[in-house]
Write an enzyme that holds these catalytic residues in place. Structure first.
Site, PDB file in Angstrom:
ATOM      1  N   CYS A  56      17.010  -5.765 -31.026  1.00 14.53           N
ATOM      2  CA  CYS A  56      17.443  -7.128 -30.692  1.00 14.53           C
ATOM      3  C   CYS A  56      18.282  -7.743 -31.811  1.00 14.53           C
ATOM      4  CB  CYS A  56      16.212  -7.995 -30.435  1.00 14.53           C
ATOM      5  SG  CYS A  56      16.641  -9.707 -30.113  1.00 14.53           S
ATOM      6  N   CYS A  62      14.506 -14.579 -35.439  1.00 12.98           N
ATOM      7  CA  CYS A  62      13.582 -15.076 -34.403  1.00 12.98           C
ATOM      8  C   CYS A  62      12.144 -14.707 -34.727  1.00 12.98           C
ATOM      9  CB  CYS A  62      13.996 -14.471 -33.059  1.00 12.98           C
ATOM     10  SG  CYS A  62      12.898 -14.884 -31.713  1.00 12.98           S
ATOM     11  N   GLN A 237      -1.936 -12.525 -16.922  1.00 13.05           N
ATOM     12  CA  GLN A 237      -1.628 -11.405 -17.818  1.00 13.05           C
ATOM     13  C   GLN A 237      -0.121 -11.425 -18.107  1.00 13.05           C
ATOM     14  OE1 GLN A 237      -3.887  -9.715 -19.341  1.00 13.05           O
ATOM     15  NE2 GLN A 237      -5.678 -10.277 -18.148  1.00 13.05           N
ATOM     16  N   ASP A 332     -13.896 -10.504 -19.394  1.00  9.57           N
ATOM     17  CA  ASP A 332     -12.548 -10.626 -19.967  1.00  9.57           C
ATOM     18  C   ASP A 332     -12.435 -11.978 -20.671  1.00  9.57           C
ATOM     19  OD1 ASP A 332      -9.860 -10.538 -20.573  1.00  9.57           O
ATOM     20  OD2 ASP A 332      -9.170 -10.731 -18.511  1.00  9.57           O
ATOM     21  N   CYS A 358      -8.695  -9.371 -25.839  1.00  9.84           N
ATOM     22  CA  CYS A 358      -7.454  -9.587 -26.601  1.00  9.84           C
ATOM     23  C   CYS A 358      -7.785  -9.728 -28.080  1.00  9.84           C
ATOM     24  CB  CYS A 358      -6.728 -10.818 -26.073  1.00  9.84           C
ATOM     25  SG  CYS A 358      -7.750 -12.298 -26.096  1.00  9.84           S
TER      26      CYS A 358
HETATM   27  C1  LIG Z   1      -8.299 -13.755 -21.171  1.00  6.31           C
HETATM   28  S1  LIG Z   1      -8.405 -14.908 -19.854  1.00  6.31           S
HETATM   29  C2  LIG Z   1      -8.784 -13.810 -18.520  1.00  6.31           C
HETATM   30  C3  LIG Z   1      -8.617 -14.361 -17.147  1.00  6.31           C
HETATM   31  C4  LIG Z   1      -8.604 -13.327 -16.009  1.00  6.31           C
HETATM   32  N1  LIG Z   1      -9.629 -12.323 -16.152  1.00  6.31           N
HETATM   33  C5  LIG Z   1      -7.241 -12.693 -15.856  1.00  6.31           C
HETATM   34  O1  LIG Z   1      -7.083 -11.510 -16.178  1.00  6.31           O
HETATM   35  O2  LIG Z   1      -6.297 -13.373 -15.406  1.00  6.31           O
HETATM   36  C6  LIG Z   1      -9.906 -15.702 -20.237  1.00  6.31           C
HETATM   37  C7  LIG Z   1     -10.391 -16.696 -19.224  1.00  6.31           C
HETATM   38  O3  LIG Z   1     -11.609 -17.279 -19.724  1.00  6.31           O
HETATM   39  C8  LIG Z   1     -11.653 -18.642 -19.347  1.00  6.31           C
HETATM   40  N2  LIG Z   1     -12.586 -19.298 -20.263  1.00  6.31           N
HETATM   41  C9  LIG Z   1     -12.357 -19.718 -21.533  1.00  6.31           C
HETATM   42  N3  LIG Z   1     -13.487 -20.248 -22.046  1.00  6.31           N
HETATM   43  C10 LIG Z   1     -14.451 -20.151 -21.099  1.00  6.31           C
HETATM   44  C11 LIG Z   1     -15.821 -20.528 -21.035  1.00  6.31           C
HETATM   45  N4  LIG Z   1     -16.414 -21.107 -22.075  1.00  6.31           N
HETATM   46  N5  LIG Z   1     -16.508 -20.288 -19.908  1.00  6.31           N
HETATM   47  C12 LIG Z   1     -15.898 -19.686 -18.838  1.00  6.31           C
HETATM   48  N6  LIG Z   1     -14.603 -19.320 -18.835  1.00  6.31           N
HETATM   49  C13 LIG Z   1     -13.874 -19.553 -19.946  1.00  6.31           C
HETATM   50  C14 LIG Z   1     -10.204 -19.096 -19.445  1.00  6.31           C
HETATM   51  O4  LIG Z   1      -9.986 -20.243 -18.644  1.00  6.31           O
HETATM   52  C15 LIG Z   1      -9.456 -17.851 -18.951  1.00  6.31           C
HETATM   53  O5  LIG Z   1      -9.238 -17.932 -17.563  1.00  6.31           O
END
Ligand SMILES: C[S@@+](CC[C@H](N)C(=O)[O-])C[C@H]1O[C@@H](n2cnc3c(N)ncnc32)[C@H](O)[C@@H]1O
Length: 412
Positions: A56, A62, A237, A332, A358
């Site tokens: 890039c 950047c 994602q 997740d 992550c």
């Molecule tokens: C890494 S994302 C994964 C979402 C989903 N599995 C996906 O792949 O699209 C983590 C998710 O955890 C939710 N989250 C964060 N803190 C939380 C909590 N204390 N209790 C329940 N969900 C929570 C967020 O809103 C988010 O949707």
């Protein structure tokens, strides 16, 4: 002269001291002025064999990418090694599946910054460690459909930005067009209300702060047989390709389970496709995301029963006796991991656990809770949706010893 020994978690080279040297690689000999433990603009005296020419043209200025100077092979091995070391710190080992890397120009979700200058406007990424915005004309990360919005975003910055504030454009690509959520702009006054509708049709949806200015087409995402319209700026994602790789890993890790708990379920990215073959209970903390999932679910056909629940899983994890009815759990969580929730899964002895994470450090901590309770860590797979950044994403399979970690028939 200094020799770079390793890369830190932000992707900077680290020489003894420690001295942090951005844009360098392990084994390189570098020269430069050390200031506050850093060398900015180091001269590379002896380059690494893994050094490549950054594709890039914006790379040096950047801040969007920090590792375009490294070969693909080096990056895949380095990301895997970050996970291996996090596991080793917990006394764990795992077999690693080959790293899955999303193609260049496939990011479907990104936040761009916009500022107004005296006469014009600039839209791009922040420069490295700076508030300055680097305008981008060509980006090797973003999907071309996001790039195509930049002229419109510059116009909107002129209309709704101020010279003292930076606008943030959270962009998400959908088949119906781009979903754009703007924050940090001027209040939505009459002038803006009159001006913004001229973009109807150019964006699928435009949201200003908390208010949706227009929806010209529902910015739907397809999760299995369901179409879901996520709330503005909601988690998704980062690449469609990464989502597919994570889903394949999750399918394999949940195997022949017939009743799955999907914890931290978002808008149903995994819950909806999994519900084609198993009953699913999706739990998520954000009520608007669950409402979006429910709306998608109502119109979908061909799914086994899928129930949803809005619940804060940090404060009120699903307890062991609530988990007893499931034969697999998918978890997740956000970067903080899911310490309390994982303890309950361990107590419940749910036979199969699919983990998506992550953050390798919290992943390893939570995996340790499970292995101490008798689970076997079958495999880990790095899914690199954040190409050329130090960000590491992964999926993993854990099972109780009597469960065979074999793929379902027809899934490889
Ligand atoms: C890494 S994302 C994964 C979402 C989903 N599995 C996906 O792949 O699209 C983590 C998710 O955890 C939710 N989250 C964060 N803190 C939380 C909590 N204390 N209790 C329940 N969900 C929570 C967020 O809103 C988010 O949707």
């Amino acid at each position: 002269m200094l020799e770079i020994e390793r890369l830190g978690h932000h992707g900077d080279g680290i020489a003894p001291g420690p001295v942090y040297v951005p844009l360098t690689l392990p084994g390189e000999i570098v020269n430069g002025t050390v200031l506050n433990g850093r060398i900015e603009d180091a001269r590379i005296v002896t380059p690494s064999a893994e050094r490549v020419r950054a594709p890039c043209p914006h790379f040096r200025s950047c801040g969007g990418c920090s590792l375009q100077h490294a070969s693909d092979r080096f990056l895949a091995e380095w990301k895997e090694d970050v996970v291996r070391k996090a596991l080793a710190a917990q006394g764990l080992e795992a077999g690693f599946r080959p790293v899955h890397v999303s193609p260049a120009r496939s990011r479907r979700r990104a936040t761009l910054a916009g500022t107004r200058t005296k006469k014009a406007a600039m839209v791009g990424f922040h420069a490295r460690k700076s508030d300055t915005i680097v305008p981008i004309r060509d980006c090797f990360v973003l999907h071309p459909d996001l790039m195509a919005m930049i002229p419109a975003l510059e116009e909107i910055t002129r209309l709704g930005g101020s010279r003292s504030a930076t606008l943030a454009f959270a962009l998400t690509r959908s088949e119906a067009g781009i979903d754009c959520a703007v924050t940090g702009g001027k209040p939505l006054d009459e002038t803006l209300r009159m001006a913004l509708p001229r973009y109807i049709g150019r964006f699928a949806r435009l949201t200003w702060g908390e208010e949706t200015v227009f929806t010209s087409a529902l910015p739907v995402q397809e999760f299995g047989p369901a179409k879901v319209t996520p709330p503005p700026g909601a988690f998704l994602q980062a690449t469609g390709d990464g989502e597919a790789a994570l889903l394949a890993a999750v399918r394999e890790a949940t195997g022949s389970a017939t009743h799955i708990a999907d914890l931290f379920a978002g808008c149903g990215t995994f819950a909806l496709p999994l519900a084609v073959a198993a009953r699913v209970h999706a739990v998520e903390g954000d009520g608007e995301m669950i409402a979006a999932l429910d709306r998608g679910l109502r119109l979908a056909t061909g799914l086994k029963p899928l129930t949803t629940e809005t619940r804060d899983l940090f404060r009120r994890p699903l307890l062991a006796d609530e988990l007893a009815r499931f034969d697999a759990v998918l978890i997740d969580p956000p970067r903080a991991g899911a310490e309390a929730q994982t303890r309950e899964i361990a107590k419940a002895q749910v036979p199969r656990v699919a983990m998506v994470s992550c953050n390798p450090v919290t992943f390893a901590r939570d995996a340790k809770t499970l292995t101490e309770a008798g689970y076997r860590l079958n495999w880990v797979q790095v899914v690199d949706q954040f190409r050329w950044s130090p960000h590491v994403e992964l999926a993993a399979s854990l099972t109780l010893p009597h469960i065979e970690a074999k793929p379902k028939k027809g899934q490889g």
